[in-house]
Design a protein around this motif. Structure first.
Motif, PDB file in Angstrom:
ATOM      1  N   TYR A  25      49.460 -94.832  -9.088  1.00 30.32           N
ATOM      2  CA  TYR A  25      48.131 -94.097  -8.715  1.00 30.32           C
ATOM      3  C   TYR A  25      48.187 -92.743  -8.840  1.00 30.32           C
ATOM      4  O   TYR A  25      49.197 -92.113  -8.867  1.00 30.32           O
ATOM      5  CB  TYR A  25      47.826 -94.520  -7.349  1.00 30.32           C
ATOM      6  CG  TYR A  25      48.687 -94.088  -6.300  1.00 30.32           C
ATOM      7  CD1 TYR A  25      49.670 -94.349  -6.038  1.00 30.32           C
ATOM      8  CD2 TYR A  25      48.098 -92.754  -5.689  1.00 30.32           C
ATOM      9  CE1 TYR A  25      50.635 -93.711  -5.076  1.00 30.32           C
ATOM     10  CE2 TYR A  25      48.748 -92.065  -4.592  1.00 30.32           C
ATOM     11  CZ  TYR A  25      50.240 -92.580  -4.342  1.00 30.32           C
ATOM     12  OH  TYR A  25      50.855 -91.926  -3.493  1.00 30.32           O
ATOM     13  N   SER A  26      47.053 -92.093  -9.036  1.00 32.58           N
ATOM     14  CA  SER A  26      46.696 -90.871  -8.972  1.00 32.58           C
ATOM     15  C   SER A  26      45.648 -90.407  -7.974  1.00 32.58           C
ATOM     16  O   SER A  26      44.780 -90.863  -8.060  1.00 32.58           O
ATOM     17  CB  SER A  26      46.331 -90.215 -10.447  1.00 32.58           C
ATOM     18  OG  SER A  26      44.991 -90.922 -10.676  1.00 32.58           O
ATOM     19  N   SER A  27      46.379 -89.414  -7.174  1.00 28.96           N
ATOM     20  CA  SER A  27      45.455 -89.171  -5.935  1.00 28.96           C
ATOM     21  C   SER A  27      46.052 -87.931  -5.445  1.00 28.96           C
ATOM     22  O   SER A  27      47.222 -87.550  -5.458  1.00 28.96           O
ATOM     23  CB  SER A  27      45.280 -90.206  -4.965  1.00 28.96           C
ATOM     24  OG  SER A  27      44.531 -89.623  -3.863  1.00 28.96           O
ATOM     25  N   SER A  28      45.227 -86.808  -4.881  1.00 30.10           N
ATOM     26  CA  SER A  28      45.565 -85.703  -3.988  1.00 30.10           C
ATOM     27  C   SER A  28      45.788 -86.048  -2.841  1.00 30.10           C
ATOM     28  O   SER A  28      46.478 -85.259  -2.030  1.00 30.10           O
ATOM     29  CB  SER A  28      44.699 -84.798  -4.300  1.00 30.10           C
ATOM     30  OG  SER A  28      43.405 -84.836  -3.671  1.00 30.10           O
ATOM     31  N   TYR A  29      45.847 -87.219  -2.364  1.00 31.33           N
ATOM     32  CA  TYR A  29      46.053 -87.631  -0.988  1.00 31.33           C
ATOM     33  C   TYR A  29      46.545 -88.950  -0.962  1.00 31.33           C
ATOM     34  O   TYR A  29      46.712 -89.801  -1.984  1.00 31.33           O
ATOM     35  CB  TYR A  29      44.519 -87.599  -0.165  1.00 31.33           C
ATOM     36  CG  TYR A  29      43.418 -88.576  -0.599  1.00 31.33           C
ATOM     37  CD1 TYR A  29      42.642 -88.086  -1.761  1.00 31.33           C
ATOM     38  CD2 TYR A  29      43.656 -89.907  -0.073  1.00 31.33           C
ATOM     39  CE1 TYR A  29      41.791 -89.165  -2.072  1.00 31.33           C
ATOM     40  CE2 TYR A  29      42.587 -90.729  -0.592  1.00 31.33           C
ATOM     41  CZ  TYR A  29      41.691 -90.390  -1.473  1.00 31.33           C
ATOM     42  OH  TYR A  29      40.785 -91.208  -2.143  1.00 31.33           O
ATOM     43  N   SER A  30      46.951 -89.573   0.081  1.00 33.87           N
ATOM     44  CA  SER A  30      47.552 -90.868   0.185  1.00 33.87           C
ATOM     45  C   SER A  30      46.670 -91.962   0.362  1.00 33.87           C
ATOM     46  O   SER A  30      45.771 -92.072   1.662  1.00 33.87           O
ATOM     47  CB  SER A  30      48.482 -90.889   1.345  1.00 33.87           C
ATOM     48  OG  SER A  30      49.554 -90.044   0.999  1.00 33.87           O
ATOM     49  N   GLU A  66      56.734-101.375  -1.935  1.00 37.13           N
ATOM     50  CA  GLU A  66      57.194-100.122  -1.442  1.00 37.13           C
ATOM     51  C   GLU A  66      56.076 -98.803  -1.927  1.00 37.13           C
ATOM     52  O   GLU A  66      56.122 -98.846  -3.184  1.00 37.13           O
ATOM     53  CB  GLU A  66      58.492 -99.771  -1.714  1.00 37.13           C
ATOM     54  CG  GLU A  66      59.163 -98.656  -0.988  1.00 37.13           C
ATOM     55  CD  GLU A  66      60.682 -98.258  -0.866  1.00 37.13           C
ATOM     56  OE1 GLU A  66      61.360 -99.110  -1.776  1.00 37.13           O
ATOM     57  OE2 GLU A  66      60.976 -97.416  -0.399  1.00 37.13           O
ATOM     58  N   PHE A  67      55.814 -98.188  -1.002  1.00 32.25           N
ATOM     59  CA  PHE A  67      54.946 -96.998  -1.201  1.00 32.25           C
ATOM     60  C   PHE A  67      56.073 -95.810  -1.386  1.00 32.25           C
ATOM     61  O   PHE A  67      56.681 -95.384  -0.192  1.00 32.25           O
ATOM     62  CB  PHE A  67      53.741 -96.688  -0.158  1.00 32.25           C
ATOM     63  CG  PHE A  67      53.248 -95.383  -0.381  1.00 32.25           C
ATOM     64  CD1 PHE A  67      53.520 -94.224   0.467  1.00 32.25           C
ATOM     65  CD2 PHE A  67      52.187 -95.275  -1.192  1.00 32.25           C
ATOM     66  CE1 PHE A  67      52.709 -93.293   0.319  1.00 32.25           C
ATOM     67  CE2 PHE A  67      51.554 -93.880  -1.369  1.00 32.25           C
ATOM     68  CZ  PHE A  67      51.599 -92.790  -0.673  1.00 32.25           C
ATOM     69  N   LYS A  68      55.769 -95.187  -2.489  1.00 33.10           N
ATOM     70  CA  LYS A  68      56.652 -93.913  -2.784  1.00 33.10           C
ATOM     71  C   LYS A  68      55.759 -92.791  -3.173  1.00 33.10           C
ATOM     72  O   LYS A  68      55.353 -92.512  -4.314  1.00 33.10           O
ATOM     73  CB  LYS A  68      57.562 -94.142  -4.002  1.00 33.10           C
ATOM     74  CG  LYS A  68      58.832 -95.183  -3.504  1.00 33.10           C
ATOM     75  CD  LYS A  68      59.747 -95.341  -4.588  1.00 33.10           C
ATOM     76  CE  LYS A  68      61.015 -96.204  -4.137  1.00 33.10           C
ATOM     77  NZ  LYS A  68      61.966 -96.184  -5.089  1.00 33.10           N
ATOM     78  N   THR A  72      54.025 -91.417  -6.385  1.00 28.75           N
ATOM     79  CA  THR A  72      53.017 -92.117  -6.662  1.00 28.75           C
ATOM     80  C   THR A  72      52.902 -93.357  -7.223  1.00 28.75           C
ATOM     81  O   THR A  72      52.223 -93.908  -7.880  1.00 28.75           O
ATOM     82  CB  THR A  72      51.780 -91.362  -7.446  1.00 28.75           C
ATOM     83  OG1 THR A  72      52.392 -91.150  -8.968  1.00 28.75           O
ATOM     84  CG2 THR A  72      51.662 -89.740  -6.835  1.00 28.75           C
ATOM     85  N   SER A  73      53.784 -94.181  -6.848  1.00 27.05           N
ATOM     86  CA  SER A  73      54.181 -95.725  -7.036  1.00 27.05           C
ATOM     87  C   SER A  73      54.007 -96.596  -5.790  1.00 27.05           C
ATOM     88  O   SER A  73      54.056 -96.244  -4.677  1.00 27.05           O
ATOM     89  CB  SER A  73      55.403 -95.801  -7.622  1.00 27.05           C
ATOM     90  OG  SER A  73      56.539 -95.659  -6.849  1.00 27.05           O
TER      91      SER A  73
END
Lengths: 115, 113
Positions: A25-30, A66-68, A72-73
């Motif tokens: 994903y692409s984001s400047s936040y979680s 799994e959130f990394k 950003t995966s």
């Protein structure tokens, strides 16, 4: 704007072998992140969700993700594929548009399971 | 005990006709959505309603008009159907005060001939 990239449009595995479906994903936040599954001619079913708690999330039917943040995966895994896992899988993130609650979908990964 | 239901499941019609798809949820949610899934399986949001008020209207032709008579229902009316409208349309719902996941209906496969 949020974007979600599913790195493989089609994954084929043998029954009983591990499954890995990749998502970035692409984001400047979680964001909040989800995996949905769509069996042929059916609606979408929520497999699992990440909402800033534990980074390893367990879902239904033996799936995990799994959130990394550093990568950003949010890859989806399952130790042993079953024939009934054959379906289309969508990685989904919040933050796509007019309100952080809007979902942005990846283009989907079709999982085939070979007997 | 269906959570999000849609009718009809299949809809075959000719170009130029007007048709409606209905959606109902019994989850007590206050936000409902319509999505369009194209032939490549890509899902794109069309509309979102919160407490019967329109809050998202993506770049959808004005031939598409959603109507929410109450919080549990969100119907989609399509005028002057075109070949390109052929797709699977999904309704979804969510409780705005809780987390972000949405619950989807089984879809309506619309075929315009």
């Amino acid at each position: 704007a949020q974007s979600v990239t599913q790195l493989d449009s089609h994954v084929s595995v043998s029954e009983g072998t591990p499954v890995l479906l990749r998502c970035n994903y692409s984001s400047s936040y979680s964001p909040s992140l989800f995996w949905y599954v769509q069996h042929p001619n059916k609606g979408l079913q929520l497999l699992l969700k990440y909402t800033s708690a534990a980074t390893l999330v367990k879902g239904i039917n033996g799936f995990e993700a799994e959130f990394k943040k550093s990568e950003t995966s949010f890859h989806l895994t399952k130790p042993s594929a079953h024939m009934s896992d054959a379906a289309e899988y969508f990685c989904v993130a919040t933050g796509g548009g007019a309100g952080s609650y809007q979902l942005t979908f990846g283009k989907g990964t079709k999982l085939s399971v070979i007997p | 005990d269906t959570a999000v239901s849609q009718t009809p499941k299949y809809l075959v019609t000719q170009m130029g006709n007007d048709k409606s798809i209905k959606c109902e949820q019994n989850l007590g949610h206050d936000t409902m959505y319509w999505y369009k899934q194209d032939s490549k399986k890509f899902l794109k949001i069309m509309f979102s309603y919160n407490n019967k008020e329109l809050i998202i209207n993506e770049t959808v032709p004005n031939r598409f008009s959603p109507k929410s008579p109450d919080k549990a229902h969100l119907n989609l009316h399509i005028n002057s159907l075109e070949l390109g409208d052929s797709a699977v349309y999904f309704c979804a719902s969510r409780l705005a005060a809780s987390s972000y996941e949405q619950y989807f209906g089984p879809g309506t496969r619309l075929t315009v001939t």
